[in-house]
Motif scaffolding. Structure first.
Motif, short mmCIF file in Angstrom:
data_model
loop_
_atom_site.label_atom_id
_atom_site.label_comp_id
_atom_site.label_asym_id
_atom_site.label_seq_id
_atom_site.Cartn_x
_atom_site.Cartn_y
_atom_site.Cartn_z
N GLU A 109 5.27 7.52 -6.79
CA GLU A 109 5.01 7.74 -8.21
C GLU A 109 6.07 7.09 -9.09
O GLU A 109 7.27 7.28 -8.89
N ARG A 116 2.67 1.63 -3.46
CA ARG A 116 1.79 2.11 -4.53
C ARG A 116 1.69 3.63 -4.56
O ARG A 116 1.30 4.21 -5.57
N GLN A 117 2.04 4.28 -3.46
CA GLN A 117 1.96 5.74 -3.39
C GLN A 117 3.21 6.42 -3.95
O GLN A 117 3.23 7.64 -4.11
N ARG A 154 0.83 -1.21 0.00
CA ARG A 154 0.00 0.00 0.00
C ARG A 154 0.86 1.26 0.00
O ARG A 154 0.56 2.24 -0.69
N ILE A 155 1.95 1.25 0.75
CA ILE A 155 2.84 2.41 0.77
C ILE A 155 3.58 2.52 -0.56
O ILE A 155 3.72 3.61 -1.12
N ARG A 196 10.02 6.88 2.96
CA ARG A 196 8.66 6.39 3.20
C ARG A 196 8.64 5.11 4.02
O ARG A 196 7.61 4.73 4.58
#
Length: 264
Positions: free
Chosen positions: A98, A95-96, A92-93, A161
């Motif tokens: 870019e 996918r953020q 999920r992280i 991240r």
């Protein structure tokens, strides 16, 4: 006396064109004749490494997925998988980020959902058992490693991240575009210790070669540790020696011939 030689693959045993030294097979046979165990320790998938060394797979030790898996001649020596809940968090992280590509590396295969050509081409180079899926969250396999590819700036764009996971997982920048996450207990050093214990070989009888940060723990498990001349600065500092030639000069086989086989 050296009884075990462990080497990283990309940037170390292979040149930049992913080629072995022209005399590698001869050198490996001489090691076998001297009773020395040859080990390949890579961030790559087991299936991919085993294909590269197919002609000697029955006698070679393979440490794959940055130390999450170790295998020799039909025997699984070591394996540690990630908790599926945490893998879903990583997905999920990731996918953020870019433009990033995600790889979920399982025991049976590696899985990707991006079809971006550059990313797919890079993944294919390191994975032979590969499946493109619609949703990585639906993958059912023992996940040995989570990988994120960022062709922008992996250090400043992606790594921050995942900083919060660093105390509980191995979060390692393993190449120019790659960041890997494995279980905290999984690294090339841990896997090498299991291999040493399996064969009754000591740290003093071990020689290792590496070039990047995912080789750091492995450096600590051998009396003789060689950083490639082209290695990351932290590996150059951690190793006990530096090869005379870089990977494009096939510094691994050159060093083995000089250090181990010269008396043959």
């Amino acid at each position: 006396m050296i009884r075990l030689i462990a080497t990283d693959l990309d940037g170390t045993l292979l040149d930049d064109e992913k080629r072995l030294s022209p005399d590698f097979w001869e050198v490996e046979q001489q090691l076998v004749d001297k009773g020395i165990l040859f080990t390949v320790a890579s961030g790559r998938q087991f299936h991919n490494i085993a294909k590269v060394f197919e002609r000697i797979a029955d006698r070679t030790v393979f440490i794959a997925e940055n130390g999450s898996y170790a295998y020799h001649a039909g025997t699984e020596i070591f394996r540690v998988a990630l908790d599926p809940k945490h893998v879903h968090d990583f997905i999920r992280i990731g996918r953020q980020v870019e433009g990033a590509g995600l790889v979920v590396s399982g025991k049976k295969a590696a899985y990707i959902e991006s079809r971006e050509p550059r990313f797919v081409d890079e993944v294919i180079r390191h994975h032979d058992a590969l499946e493109i899926v619609d949703d990585l969250l639906q993958v059912e396999d023992d996940v040995l490693k989570f990988t994120l590819a960022d062709f922008g700036d992996i250090v400043t764009n992606t790594a921050p991240r995942f900083e919060a996971f660093a105390p509980h997982f191995n979060v390692v920048i393993s190449g120019r575009y790659w960041m890997d996450i494995t279980d905290k207990t999984a690294n090339k050093g841990t896997a090498l210790r299991h291999v040493q214990a399996h064969f009754g070989i000591s740290r003093e009888e071990t020689l290792v070669f590496g070039d990047y940060l995912n080789d750091l723990q492995m450096m600590q498990e051998a009396r003789l540790s060689y950083a490639m001349r082209n290695a990351h600065a932290d590996i150059l500092a951690a190793a006990s020696h530096v090869t005379e030639s870089d990977n494009n000069g096939f510094g691994v086989t050159e060093t083995i011939k000089r250090l181990v086989l010269a008396s043959s």
